[in-house]
Enzyme design. Sequence first.
Site, PDB file in Angstrom:
ATOM      1  N   ASP A  39      33.104  44.518  69.393  1.00  0.00           N
ATOM      2  CA  ASP A  39      33.542  45.782  68.794  1.00  0.00           C
ATOM      3  C   ASP A  39      32.189  46.133  67.684  1.00  0.00           C
ATOM      4  OD1 ASP A  39      36.013  47.016  66.383  1.00  0.00           O
ATOM      5  OD2 ASP A  39      34.971  48.181  68.055  1.00  0.00           O
TER       6      ASP A  39
ATOM      7  N   ASP B 299      42.888  49.099  68.004  1.00  0.00           N
ATOM      8  CA  ASP B 299      42.920  48.242  66.692  1.00  0.00           C
ATOM      9  C   ASP B 299      44.219  48.019  66.725  1.00  0.00           C
ATOM     10  OD1 ASP B 299      40.505  50.519  65.064  1.00  0.00           O
ATOM     11  OD2 ASP B 299      40.214  48.545  66.111  1.00  0.00           O
TER      12      ASP B 299
END
Lengths: 451, 233
Positions: free
Chosen positions: A243, A369
Site C-alpha cells: 500500500d 482499509d
Amino acid sequence: MADHVEHAVNNVSVDGTEGSRHTETSPGRTEVELNGQPPTARPPLVLTDTEEDEDEELTLKYGAKHVIMLFIPVTLCMVVVVATIKSVSFYTQKDGQQLIYTPFREDTETVGQRALNSMLNAAIMISVIVVMTLVLVVLYKYRCYKVIQGWLFFSNLLLLFFFSFIYLGEVFKTYNVAMDYLTLALIIWNFGVVGMICIHWKGPLRLQQAYLIMISALMALVFIKYLPEWTAWLILAAISVYDLLAVLCPKGPLRILVETAQERNEPIFPALIYSSTMVWLFNMADSAETRNNSSHPVPEQENQVAVAPMAQPDDDGGFTPAWVDQQQHQLGPMQSTEDSRREIQELPSARPPPEEDEEERGVKLGLGDFIFYSMLVGKASATASGDWNTTLACFVAILIGLCLTLLLLAIFKKALPALPISITFGLVFYFATDNLVRPFMDQLAVHQFYI
Amino acid sequence: MTVAVFFGCAFIAFGPAFSLFVFTIARDPLRVIILIAGAFFWLLSLLLSSLVWFISIKASNSQDLRLQRDLLIFGVFFSVLLQEVFRFAYYRLLRKATEGLAAISDEDTSAISVRQMAYVAGLGFGIMSGAFSMINVLSDSLGPGTVGIFGDSQYYFITAALMTLALTLLHTFWGVLFFEGCEKSRWWVIAAVVSLHLLVAGLVMFPLDAAGELHITRASHYCFTFIHTARVI
C-alpha cells in the site's frame, strides 16, 4: 474477486482541505460547479498569508471532526467482526478448506516448512492483488468504465447475497433459531437488493455507510476463516508495504488511479470508498441540480448529479413560483445571468463560508482499509491467548494509527495510504501484548495487584 | 447469578468513567482524540514495563517462587514509574500541540484549555488501566463457575470491580494534579502524585486481611487525593 477490487483502492483522501473560505474547487474533490461558475473559468485566486493561516487553522479545527467521522465507522466495523468471532464459532473453525490463492498448507511437520509455506502463500496472494490492481488501473485509464462497473456489481452481488446468506445461516445455527427458507429468502432478497441500490445507485447516506461497513465486515470474516495463521499475519504486513509503495511511488498503480481520477474530475468508484459525506456517482445523466447555498440561493448547472441525503425536488429547486413572486415583490425584479453571478462571486465578500463547505469537506477511506483493520482485530480476538486485552490494545493502536494518518493527510493534503501506520502499530501491539503484557497482567491479576 | 455479576461488576467498574465520557467528552471530537491518545500512551508504558519484567523473568530462575514474587513487585514499581514518565511525555506533547494551534489561530485562547486536557488525559489513562485490569475478569464472570470454590475469597469479582473503579478515578485526579504541577512548575505536586501512585500500588500488595486491605487502601487514597486537589485549586 471482490476483495481484490476493494484492496485496490485502500488509500485515504480528503476533500477540500484547501480553501474553505473560497468556494473554489480543489483538485482532490469531485469537481462541481458552484454558484454558476464552471470550474476552469475562475481566475486563480492568490492566497495571502492571513488567508493561508486561516485555512490551516480551519483545517486543523475541522481535522478533529473528520477523525471522529472515521473513528466511528472503523470502530463499528471492528465491533461487528469481534462480536461475530466471539459468538459464532463458524468463523474460527478451521475446516481444512483454504482459498485458492493460498494453496500451501500450514499443518506441516517442521517450523521451517511452515514458515516457507506461509511466505509462499503470502507472495501468491500479494501478487494476485497487484495484478488485479494493475488490471483495474489499466481499465480505468482506457475508460472501460462498463467493465469496472460490471466487476464491482458482480462482486457486491456475491457479498450481499451469498456471503450474507452464509453469515445469517451461521448466526441462526449458533442461537438455535428455527427458520424456514421462504422467510430467509425474503430477508436475504430485501437485504441484498436494498444494498445494491444504496451502493451502486442512490440511497440515504447513513444506509449506504451501514452497507459498506457490513460488506467490509463480511469480507474480513471470510479472510479470518480461510487464511491460515502465519499466512494471515504475513499478508497483513506485506499488504501495508504494498500500500505504501502503490500510493506514494510515482509509478504506483494507486497513485496513477487517483491522479487520473483527479485529472478527469471524476470521483473514484463509490463502491470502493467509504465517504463520510455525500457520495457522488459518475456517469449519471446530466440534469439541473440545485444546492441550498445559504448566502446565494441560485440554481446552478452541474456536470454530475449529487446523491444528496436531502430529497431532490423538481427542477425549480424548491423555489416555487409563489416564493419567487414574493421575492420579486420584496426586492424588485431580478434577473441573474451567468455573467452577473460571476461578477458577484468575484466581489470580495466578508461572509463566512457557506454551511455545506464544512460538511462537504468530508474524508474518504477505502474499503480495503476497513477490511484489513477489522481482520487484524478479529484475528487478535480469535487467536490471542491474552484475549480481550490484546483485542483492546490492537483496537487502540489502529485508531491511533488512523489518527496519525489523518494528521499527515491534513499536513500534506494529498492521497495517502491508510494501512501502513495502523497495521504496523496493530501488529506490534498484537505480538507485544500477547507475549509480554499478557503474562504480566495474568500475574498481577492472580495476586490482585493494581497498577 | 453470573449475568447479574457480570453486569453489576461492569457497572461498578466502568459506570462513572462511562458517564464522564458520555457527558463531558463524547460531544467534542478533540477531547475524544486526546482521550484515545492518552489510552495509547498508557498502553505504551505498560508495554515497556512488561518488556522489562519479561526479560528479568527469563533471566532468572523460574523455580524460585520468592524471587519471582520479588521480581513481580519490582515490575509493579517500575511500571508505576514508567506510567508517570509517560504521563509527563504526554503532557509535553499536548503542550506542543496547543502551542501550535494557538500560534496560528487569531484568538488568544485555543480550543481546549490545559486543565481540560489534563482531565481528559487522566481519564484516558484511567479507562485504559481499568479496562486492562478488569476486562478479562469480566468476561470470565459471565461464564459458568463458582467463585472461591477452592477456598479463595468469595469477593474476588466485587473487589476487582471496586479497585478498578478506584484506580480509574485516581488516574483522572492524578492527571489533573500532575499537569497542574507541570504548568505551574510546582515540583512537589508532581512528587506527591508519583509517591501517591507508588503508595497505592504498594498498599495493594501488602494485605492485612481480605476486607481490611480494601478498606484501608480505598479510604486512604481517596483522602489523600481530595486533600491535594483542594490545595492546588
